[in-house]
Motif scaffolding. Structure first.
Motif, PDB file in Angstrom:
ATOM      1  N   THR A 133       1.266  -1.692   0.005  1.00  5.29           N
ATOM      2  CA  THR A 133       0.112   0.145  -0.092  1.00  5.29           C
ATOM      3  C   THR A 133       0.478   1.262   0.211  1.00  5.29           C
ATOM      4  OG1 THR A 133      -2.082  -1.199   0.860  1.00  5.29           O
ATOM      5  CG2 THR A 133      -1.603   1.140   1.228  1.00  5.29           C
ATOM      6  N   GLY A 134       0.820   2.145  -1.057  1.00  7.15           N
ATOM      7  CA  GLY A 134       1.289   3.423  -0.883  1.00  7.15           C
ATOM      8  C   GLY A 134       1.924   3.230  -1.659  1.00  7.15           C
ATOM      9  N   TRP A 135       2.793   2.172  -2.506  1.00  3.19           N
ATOM     10  CA  TRP A 135       4.366   1.836  -2.778  1.00  3.19           C
ATOM     11  C   TRP A 135       4.311   2.580  -3.799  1.00  3.19           C
ATOM     12  CZ3 TRP A 135       8.522  -0.761  -2.081  1.00  3.19           C
ATOM     13  CH2 TRP A 135      10.033  -0.711  -3.096  1.00  3.19           C
ATOM     14  N   VAL A 136       3.265   3.622  -5.010  1.00  3.68           N
ATOM     15  CA  VAL A 136       3.568   4.728  -5.753  1.00  3.68           C
ATOM     16  C   VAL A 136       2.291   5.474  -5.809  1.00  3.68           C
ATOM     17  CG1 VAL A 136       2.657   5.091  -7.568  1.00  3.68           C
ATOM     18  CG2 VAL A 136       3.737   2.666  -7.381  1.00  3.68           C
ATOM     19  N   THR A 137       1.123   4.800  -4.632  1.00  6.90           N
ATOM     20  CA  THR A 137      -0.375   6.223  -4.536  1.00  6.90           C
ATOM     21  C   THR A 137       0.305   6.471  -2.873  1.00  6.90           C
ATOM     22  OG1 THR A 137      -1.828   4.033  -3.437  1.00  6.90           O
ATOM     23  CG2 THR A 137      -1.338   4.435  -5.647  1.00  6.90           C
ATOM     24  N   ASP A 138       1.220   6.687  -2.497  1.00  7.64           N
ATOM     25  CA  ASP A 138       1.025   6.994  -1.264  1.00  7.64           C
ATOM     26  C   ASP A 138       1.387   8.412  -1.205  1.00  7.64           C
ATOM     27  OD1 ASP A 138       2.499   8.701   0.737  1.00  7.64           O
ATOM     28  OD2 ASP A 138       3.933   7.409   1.401  1.00  7.64           O
ATOM     29  N   PRO A 139       0.239   9.447  -0.583  1.00  9.67           N
ATOM     30  CA  PRO A 139       0.069  10.838  -1.439  1.00  9.67           C
ATOM     31  C   PRO A 139       1.698  11.931  -0.753  1.00  9.67           C
ATOM     32  CG  PRO A 139      -1.200   9.968   0.334  1.00  9.67           C
ATOM     33  CD  PRO A 139      -0.654   8.928   0.381  1.00  9.67           C
ATOM     34  N   ASP A 140       1.988  11.696  -0.115  1.00  7.86           N
ATOM     35  CA  ASP A 140       3.242  12.288   0.553  1.00  7.86           C
ATOM     36  C   ASP A 140       4.151  12.508  -1.041  1.00  7.86           C
ATOM     37  OD1 ASP A 140       2.335  12.803   2.440  1.00  7.86           O
ATOM     38  OD2 ASP A 140       3.564  11.166   4.041  1.00  7.86           O
ATOM     39  N   MET A 141       4.632  11.784  -1.579  1.00  7.30           N
ATOM     40  CA  MET A 141       4.966  11.283  -3.052  1.00  7.30           C
ATOM     41  C   MET A 141       4.726  12.342  -3.998  1.00  7.30           C
ATOM     42  SD  MET A 141       5.291   7.432  -3.685  1.00  7.30           S
ATOM     43  CE  MET A 141       6.616   7.367  -4.947  1.00  7.30           C
ATOM     44  N   GLY A 142       3.499  12.859  -4.030  1.00  6.29           N
ATOM     45  CA  GLY A 142       2.948  13.989  -4.620  1.00  6.29           C
ATOM     46  C   GLY A 142       2.927  13.446  -6.258  1.00  6.29           C
ATOM     47  N   LEU A 143       2.579  12.782  -7.094  1.00  9.34           N
ATOM     48  CA  LEU A 143       2.392  12.275  -7.878  1.00  9.34           C
ATOM     49  C   LEU A 143       0.377  12.153  -8.379  1.00  9.34           C
ATOM     50  CD1 LEU A 143       3.772   8.928  -8.557  1.00  9.34           C
ATOM     51  CD2 LEU A 143       5.062  10.840  -8.598  1.00  9.34           C
TER      52      LEU A 143
END
Length: 83
Positions: free
Chosen positions: A36-46
């Motif tokens: 979970t969050g590997w790509v979708t973590d909001p902290d990544m800003g994508l």
């Protein structure tokens, strides 16, 4: 990476800008077997678009592991034995 930890599948769609359903990036992330969050973590800003692009260009870890194991197995069986 690659541990779903028994979590349930996220919803496959989410409401788009106009309210119509669209593919949810966290569902794609889950389907690929990523944490979970590997790509979708909001902290990544994508943005959602960038998340889906990254996921679409990614490799499913379990498929990659299987392919490498198969290649190594084939290579071992094709190599002459040294005694």
């Amino acid at each position: 990476m690659g541990r779903r930890g028994g979590r349930g599948a996220p919803a496959p769609t989410e409401p788009g800008r106009t309210g119509n359903p669209r593919l949810a990036a966290d569902f794609v992330e889950w389907m690929m077997g990523l944490d979970t969050g590997w790509v979708t973590d909001p902290d990544m800003g994508l943005s959602r678009r960038a998340q889906l692009r990254a996921l679409g260009n990614g490799v499913v870890p379990l498929q990659a592991a299987h392919a490498l194991a198969r290649l190594l197995s084939d290579q071992r069986s094709a190599s002459p034995s040294v005694h």
